[in-house]
Scaffold this active site. Structure first.
Site, PDB file in Angstrom:
ATOM      1  N   GLY A   4     -32.196 -23.014 -19.186  1.00  0.00           N
ATOM      2  CA  GLY A   4     -32.313 -21.630 -19.636  1.00  0.00           C
ATOM      3  C   GLY A   4     -32.396 -20.625 -18.497  1.00  0.00           C
ATOM      4  N   SER A  48     -28.285 -25.303 -18.581  1.00  0.00           N
ATOM      5  CA  SER A  48     -27.318 -24.225 -18.382  1.00  0.00           C
ATOM      6  C   SER A  48     -25.860 -24.674 -18.397  1.00  0.00           C
ATOM      7  CB  SER A  48     -27.635 -23.454 -17.096  1.00  0.00           C
ATOM      8  OG  SER A  48     -28.920 -22.862 -17.183  1.00  0.00           O
ATOM      9  N   HIS A  83     -38.604 -33.651 -24.810  1.00  0.00           N
ATOM     10  CA  HIS A  83     -37.955 -32.494 -24.175  1.00  0.00           C
ATOM     11  C   HIS A  83     -38.961 -31.840 -23.224  1.00  0.00           C
ATOM     12  CE1 HIS A  83     -36.069 -28.649 -23.522  1.00  0.00           C
ATOM     13  NE2 HIS A  83     -34.940 -29.222 -23.895  1.00  0.00           N
ATOM     14  N   GLU A  90     -39.701 -28.883 -22.715  1.00  0.00           N
ATOM     15  CA  GLU A  90     -40.512 -27.810 -23.319  1.00  0.00           C
ATOM     16  C   GLU A  90     -41.694 -28.403 -24.069  1.00  0.00           C
ATOM     17  OE1 GLU A  90     -37.144 -25.958 -25.140  1.00  0.00           O
ATOM     18  OE2 GLU A  90     -36.480 -25.327 -23.145  1.00  0.00           O
ATOM     19  N   GLY A  96     -28.359 -26.087 -24.700  1.00  0.00           N
ATOM     20  CA  GLY A  96     -29.276 -25.183 -25.387  1.00  0.00           C
ATOM     21  C   GLY A  96     -28.556 -23.895 -25.767  1.00  0.00           C
ATOM     22  N   GLY A  97     -28.717 -22.859 -24.936  1.00  0.00           N
ATOM     23  CA  GLY A  97     -28.194 -21.516 -25.224  1.00  0.00           C
ATOM     24  C   GLY A  97     -26.748 -21.482 -25.705  1.00  0.00           C
ATOM     25  N   GLU A 110     -32.433 -33.665 -17.629  1.00  0.00           N
ATOM     26  CA  GLU A 110     -32.508 -32.206 -17.693  1.00  0.00           C
ATOM     27  C   GLU A 110     -33.467 -31.684 -16.620  1.00  0.00           C
ATOM     28  OE1 GLU A 110     -31.239 -30.847 -21.959  1.00  0.00           O
ATOM     29  OE2 GLU A 110     -33.403 -30.831 -21.778  1.00  0.00           O
ATOM     30  N   ASN A 136     -28.816 -28.412 -28.918  1.00  0.00           N
ATOM     31  CA  ASN A 136     -30.251 -28.288 -29.193  1.00  0.00           C
ATOM     32  C   ASN A 136     -30.551 -26.817 -29.470  1.00  0.00           C
ATOM     33  OD1 ASN A 136     -33.001 -28.409 -29.319  1.00  0.00           O
ATOM     34  ND2 ASN A 136     -33.308 -28.848 -27.130  1.00  0.00           N
ATOM     35  N   TRP A 137     -30.729 -26.514 -30.728  1.00  0.00           N
ATOM     36  CA  TRP A 137     -30.918 -25.107 -31.110  1.00  0.00           C
ATOM     37  C   TRP A 137     -32.316 -24.598 -30.772  1.00  0.00           C
ATOM     38  CZ3 TRP A 137     -28.371 -24.490 -36.667  1.00  0.00           C
ATOM     39  CH2 TRP A 137     -26.981 -24.670 -36.538  1.00  0.00           C
ATOM     40  N   LYS A 138     -33.226 -25.495 -30.415  1.00  0.00           N
ATOM     41  CA  LYS A 138     -34.614 -25.084 -30.114  1.00  0.00           C
ATOM     42  C   LYS A 138     -35.162 -24.251 -31.277  1.00  0.00           C
ATOM     43  CE  LYS A 138     -33.520 -25.577 -25.269  1.00  0.00           C
ATOM     44  NZ  LYS A 138     -33.765 -25.222 -23.894  1.00  0.00           N
TER      45      LYS A 138
END
Ligand code: 13P
Length: 256
Positions: A174, A214, A96, A98, A235-236, A168, A9-11
């Protein structure tokens, strides 16, 4: 046997076509021999076209990070499931944390989007997970049950089987603070018990449940070793080809 699924997930990163293409050109050769994992990348909408082009005839599938629950009309700024399907997306992330927290998406909205995605044969990845507050006050399971019942409301058995659930925990996203494999496994088991209660045990065994929060090359192996964890939503660490491919490799090895 459930096939592991790893999502990148590149966000709101790598949304320019050239930077998305740079990353994929590095990733494609690194994962070309991966046979036992579904690999899905969700770039920003602005990079979907070049990314779909570049991954044709590879083992990487492409999805979107969100969509709207209407097909067309006066919905400024929204994206229709028709656009995604026609472009060649096969997955879509819904709900998600976010979007739930920053953009105030409710379980009811997530439920509408989920039904629409299924209508258009887009494979949904639906995120659920508790805040730090629920975790610290021992209300995690209560919170997850409510999110599950409302977000997946009125889904048929068959529809639920097509849906990937991403657990999640918000406090692990993150933050570098990963849930331990045991903490994650406990909630994955709880979600399967819920599915057994609302649907049946056959469906509970069939649905894929990913962990997200993470995930890194250094913790991926231990997380994916758990019986009820069917891969991860990253993510990251999905932004660099080397770290993302190492995580995919860990899932590939855990599937034997
Ligand atoms: P991080 O891997 O950066 O914690 O993000 C997880 C996530 O939100 C994936 O959807």
């Amino acid at each position: 046997m459930r096939r592991p699924i790893i999502g990148g997930n590149w966000k709101m990163n790598k949304g320019l076509p050239f930077e998305a293409a740079d990353m994929l050109k590095k990733l494609i050769p690194l994962v070309k021999n991966i046979n036992n994992v579904d690999i899905v990348i969700t770039p920003p909408y602005t990079a979907l076209i070049p990314v779909i082009e570049l991954t044709k005839n590879t083992n990487i599938m492409i999805g979107a990070q969100n969509m709207y629950f209407e097909e067309k009309g006066a919905f400024t700024g929204e994206i229709s499931p028709i656009f995604l399907k026609e472009l060649g997306c096969s997955y879509v992330i819904l709900g998600h944390s976010e979007r739930r927290n920053i953009l105030k998406e409710t379980d009811e909205i997530v439920n509408k989007k989920l039904k629409k995605a299924l209508n258009f044969n887009l494979n949904p990845i639906v995120c659920i997970g508790e805040h730090l507050n629920e975790r610290e006050t021992n209300k995690t399971k209560e919170f997850i049950e409510k999110q599950f019942r409302l977000s997946f409301k009125d889904l048929s058995d068959e529809e639920l089987r097509k849906t990937v659930i991403a657990y999640e925990p918000i406090w692990a996203i993150g933050t570098g603070r990963t849930a331990t494999p045991e903490q994650a496994e406990e909630i994955h088991i709880f979600i399967r018990e819920l599915i057994t209660k609302v649907y049946n045990s056959k469906t509970a065994k069939a649905v894929r449940i990913q962990y997200g929060g993470s995930i890194k090359p250094s913790n991926a192996k231990d997380i994916f070793k758990k019986e009820n964890i069917d891969g991860g939503l990253v993510g990251g660490a999905s932004l660099q080809a080397e770290s993302f491919s190492a995580i995919i490799e860990a899932a590939n090895n855990s599937s034997f």
